[in-house]
Design an enzyme around this catalytic site. Sequence first.
Site, PDB file in Angstrom:
ATOM      1  N   SER A 247       0.799  -1.216   0.000  1.00  0.00           N
ATOM      2  CA  SER A 247       0.000   0.000   0.000  1.00  0.00           C
ATOM      3  C   SER A 247       0.838   1.276   0.000  1.00  0.00           C
ATOM      4  O   SER A 247       0.349   2.344  -0.366  1.00  0.00           O
ATOM      5  CB  SER A 247      -0.950   0.004   1.210  1.00  0.00           C
ATOM      6  OG  SER A 247      -0.222  -0.174   2.413  1.00  0.00           O
ATOM      7  N   ASP A 495      -3.580   6.482  11.729  1.00  0.00           N
ATOM      8  CA  ASP A 495      -2.752   5.775  10.741  1.00  0.00           C
ATOM      9  C   ASP A 495      -1.445   6.546  10.576  1.00  0.00           C
ATOM     10  O   ASP A 495      -1.404   7.605   9.952  1.00  0.00           O
ATOM     11  CB  ASP A 495      -3.504   5.699   9.408  1.00  0.00           C
ATOM     12  CG  ASP A 495      -2.704   4.980   8.322  1.00  0.00           C
ATOM     13  OD1 ASP A 495      -1.504   4.689   8.530  1.00  0.00           O
ATOM     14  OD2 ASP A 495      -3.282   4.730   7.235  1.00  0.00           O
ATOM     15  N   HIS A 498       0.641   5.410   6.372  1.00  0.00           N
ATOM     16  CA  HIS A 498       0.436   6.016   5.061  1.00  0.00           C
ATOM     17  C   HIS A 498       0.591   7.531   5.134  1.00  0.00           C
ATOM     18  O   HIS A 498       0.571   8.116   6.217  1.00  0.00           O
ATOM     19  CB  HIS A 498      -0.938   5.612   4.520  1.00  0.00           C
ATOM     20  CG  HIS A 498      -1.103   4.129   4.386  1.00  0.00           C
ATOM     21  ND1 HIS A 498      -1.711   3.349   5.354  1.00  0.00           N
ATOM     22  CD2 HIS A 498      -0.707   3.277   3.416  1.00  0.00           C
ATOM     23  CE1 HIS A 498      -1.687   2.078   4.979  1.00  0.00           C
ATOM     24  NE2 HIS A 498      -1.085   2.002   3.810  1.00  0.00           N
TER      25      HIS A 498
END
Length: 532
Positions: A247, A495, A498
């Site tokens: 990702s 998060d 990312h």
Amino acid sequence: MRIPRRKGAVGMPSRRAQVAAVFALAALLGVSVLYDSAHIAASLRRHGAGPRAYAKLSSSDDAAAVVSSAAREEASSAAAVAAVEAVSAHAPPAKGADSAPVEGTDRPDDPPPHQQQEAKKAEAEAEAAAAKPGATAGSSSQDAPLIEEVVQGGGGAGHGGALEQRHEGTCDLYKGSWVYDESRAPIYKESGCSFLTEQVTCMRNGRRDDDYQKWRWQPDGCDLPKFDAKLLLEKLRNKRLMFVGDSLNRNQWESMVCLVQAEAPWDKKSLVKNGSLNVFHLQEYNATVEFYWAPFLVESNSDDPDIHSISDRMIKPTSIAKHAANWQGVDYLIFNTYIWWMNTPQMKTVHGGSFSRKHVKYDEIERVVAYRKVLKTWSRWVEAHIDPKRTTVLFMSVSPVHMQSEGWGSPNAVKCFSETQPAINYTKKLEVGTDWDLFTTAQRVTRSMKKVPVHFINITALSEIRKDAHTSVHTLRQGKLLTAEQKANPRKFADCIHWCLPGVPDTWNEFVYGHIVSSTPQQQMPEDQPHR
């Protein structure tokens, strides 16, 4: 017997005639020296350098001759020329420390290699001594950054071409500073790229500050080229660029799409998602920017592009053909694999059969050992199936996470939540939990590949500084935006893996851009040949 001399025969010239001949010869030599000096000076002026520019060559006899000739240009008479020549024969060589760098390509001789290295070292130390705003990342035995040779020609930083070098030699692109620069960052606007997913649109998702978008990376020894989307697309005409991995590479792929998409009319670009493969197509260039989901590069039980939140992860470390079938024929391949390795210190490896069976037989080995096996499988495939004359291969180093706030001197903070500035004032070594063993493994494997050279893009140390740029609570969870209650619990929901876009992955793509636009032209596909 004495033979009488005939009248009119040639004998010894008179003293007056000898003196006259000496003066005539001296005058002739003086004119010749002045002509040579003028010729040398004119040549130096044509190539943008003066007499001082050649002082670095003074350790050789040729250099002494050039310095002497340059001095003789200022002499106004034959007597002055003679004096200069007499002095220069005994003068010590000029010292390069007081001289300017040599420019041009037609200089008589280069300095010996050891003197070049000394000069470069002195210049680097002088650069480091200068005060510079922003956060820095440097070389260490831990990160061992790759030294990239600066490509000469092809345009400078202002022209979107090759890397602009501030002084001769090589430049460590990954040693430098984050500089706050509203005039040059961000390269695009979040609102101007409709292809961004909700996972990374932090401002749209409620983030109030946008300073994280306004930092640019400044290498110490050279300048990154200004990103020129048109130039990049010309290099990608009739070609495919593909990001392969997890990702984080998808994060970087979204960045690249936004960096180039504005150059195409709205009805001449499209994004198609088909399972593990996402394809952004620019029709006018017949170019694609693609992403292929393969978080471990080899087969794993996490290969489903939509349903892959599996805690008990397993891999087949020697099975790569299924994924690799999708990489063949691509012109620029950009690989990564890291974050999916970080769940446990051990990795479960399967050597046959299906992951869907109830009772899967597996071995459990150390993470770094399994990682090395996978990269060896990957490198063997690359060297067996990639034609380096057609395809350029890059490998992204590990993207750091910011879960441990004590690692940047904020033990009371909650991960990266509410961070708004890079770690620019933290003087100690950052300890954010990066697995440097995996970093070193990837670096060594890529460097060992001889048949197909792989460019190792060292983003790790410079990205460790950017604790401010993660999506935090301004993102998705299980495909849905976080609720107000979830946002109020950053310890569980933030998060810090990312990155917001625009943001740090744009800088990673500037490194990629530099490699692509500086590379030698590859064989073009015929216009009438299908692109895929």
